[in-house]
Design a protein around this motif. Sequence first.
Motif, PDB file in Angstrom:
ATOM      1  N   UNK A 146      36.455  44.067 -44.614  1.00 25.73           N
ATOM      2  CA  UNK A 146      36.827  45.479 -44.535  1.00 25.73           C
ATOM      3  C   UNK A 146      35.988  46.326 -45.479  1.00 25.73           C
ATOM      4  N   UNK A 147      35.717  45.785 -46.662  1.00 20.63           N
ATOM      5  CA  UNK A 147      34.879  46.445 -47.661  1.00 20.63           C
ATOM      6  C   UNK A 147      34.405  45.372 -48.636  1.00 20.63           C
ATOM      7  N   UNK A 148      33.906  45.767 -49.788  1.00 20.47           N
ATOM      8  CA  UNK A 148      33.300  44.805 -50.706  1.00 20.47           C
ATOM      9  C   UNK A 148      34.283  43.788 -51.265  1.00 20.47           C
ATOM     10  N   UNK A 149      35.592  44.079 -51.235  1.00 19.74           N
ATOM     11  CA  UNK A 149      36.560  43.191 -51.875  1.00 19.74           C
ATOM     12  C   UNK A 149      37.767  42.833 -51.021  1.00 19.74           C
ATOM     13  N   UNK A 150      37.905  43.438 -49.840  1.00 21.50           N
ATOM     14  CA  UNK A 150      39.071  43.214 -48.988  1.00 21.50           C
ATOM     15  C   UNK A 150      38.636  42.673 -47.628  1.00 21.50           C
ATOM     16  N   UNK A 151      39.502  41.860 -47.017  1.00 24.89           N
ATOM     17  CA  UNK A 151      39.158  41.358 -45.697  1.00 24.89           C
ATOM     18  C   UNK A 151      40.167  40.353 -45.187  1.00 24.89           C
ATOM     19  N   UNK A 202      26.622  34.158 -47.664  1.00 26.51           N
ATOM     20  CA  UNK A 202      26.378  35.487 -47.103  1.00 26.51           C
ATOM     21  C   UNK A 202      26.992  36.514 -48.042  1.00 26.51           C
ATOM     22  N   UNK A 203      26.195  37.484 -48.446  1.00 28.01           N
ATOM     23  CA  UNK A 203      26.694  38.561 -49.298  1.00 28.01           C
ATOM     24  C   UNK A 203      26.324  39.892 -48.663  1.00 28.01           C
ATOM     25  N   UNK A 208      32.596  40.948 -48.985  1.00 27.79           N
ATOM     26  CA  UNK A 208      32.772  39.918 -49.989  1.00 27.79           C
ATOM     27  C   UNK A 208      31.716  38.824 -49.887  1.00 27.79           C
ATOM     28  N   UNK A 209      31.206  38.358 -51.026  1.00 26.10           N
ATOM     29  CA  UNK A 209      30.302  37.212 -51.032  1.00 26.10           C
ATOM     30  C   UNK A 209      31.063  35.981 -50.564  1.00 26.10           C
ATOM     31  N   UNK A 210      30.505  35.274 -49.569  1.00 25.29           N
ATOM     32  CA  UNK A 210      31.207  34.154 -48.938  1.00 25.29           C
ATOM     33  C   UNK A 210      30.268  32.970 -48.799  1.00 25.29           C
TER      34      UNK A 210
END
Length: 327
Positions: A146-151, A202-203, A208-210
């Motif tokens: 959703x964004x850099x920290x949520x999903x 993947x970042x 989020x970096x995953x």
Amino acid sequence: ADGAGNTVSADFTGQTYTIVRLVAALNGAGNLVVDGSRGNSADDLTISFDGANITISHASGTLGVSGIASASGHGTGTINIPVAEISGSQIIFNAGGGDDTLTIDFGDNSSPFSKQIVFNGQGQTSTDTLALTGTATFAQAAFGFSNANDGSIDVTGNAQITYTGLEPITSTITATNVTLNYGASSETITVTEVVGFPQTTASSTAGESTTFNNPSGNFTINAGGGDDTINISDIALAASLIIDGQTGTNSAGLTNVSITASGNDGLSASNLSGLTVTGSTFGSNNGDGIVTTDVETISLTNTNAQNNTSDGVDISAATSVDISGGN
């Protein structure tokens, strides 16, 4: 003082107390809430499910249970809560301050999670981490940003996982297909190999970096809305690579990428204004080496696209194609 303003005193001499780091209780909607929002400790939690009981453990602290008579383990590092006690659809973790980790252990997936897991990282010193582990092989692991920290994360056969305020995500589960679904923002997506391990990271500037185990079927990147840049370098996969820019003006650059696909096309790219590939190899036993659809400008340099039964390169709806070196 009591409610009337009178001073109240008590003598606790000789009493023994257990200080718990987080407390599990049911909220008004029947959801299980594991709450540490009042604390600032670094909590390392693991959740698992055996079909009858939700087990939550803390690597170094104690856990409490409130108002659930059939639960066990109050005041220890591991609590067990019968899933039948949870009438709501969610298990919610509020981690509080500190650098917290929640590990979701799927085990052999003989008892998939039937309740949605929600991890709210809340405050942290540097990172709050979500980890996925287990021995089963899943058809699909789909990561939504959703964004850099949520999903959210969807693992085949299990209820959805959602998260807020995290950085990063690590997954060591085996999934035949891995899909990354990015949001509406313009962003730069970077995909690289984890050196020494069969994993990929993947970042994104808006995701989020995953890190995840390499798939064996398809690895799909859906860029979502906005104007996106996708950079992929130094990876080797025994899986098809699918890049879909979706909406907006998007470009993809691939460098030193090696794809050996057993089923579908080696590289399938669509909805891009530009595709630049350098020093890469794409092979497929049953599909094309490279397939593009609605990619306006294509540049292939020192790149091989091979196939045993079909075309090496299949290009559709391109306005400019530049191929040099390779075969």
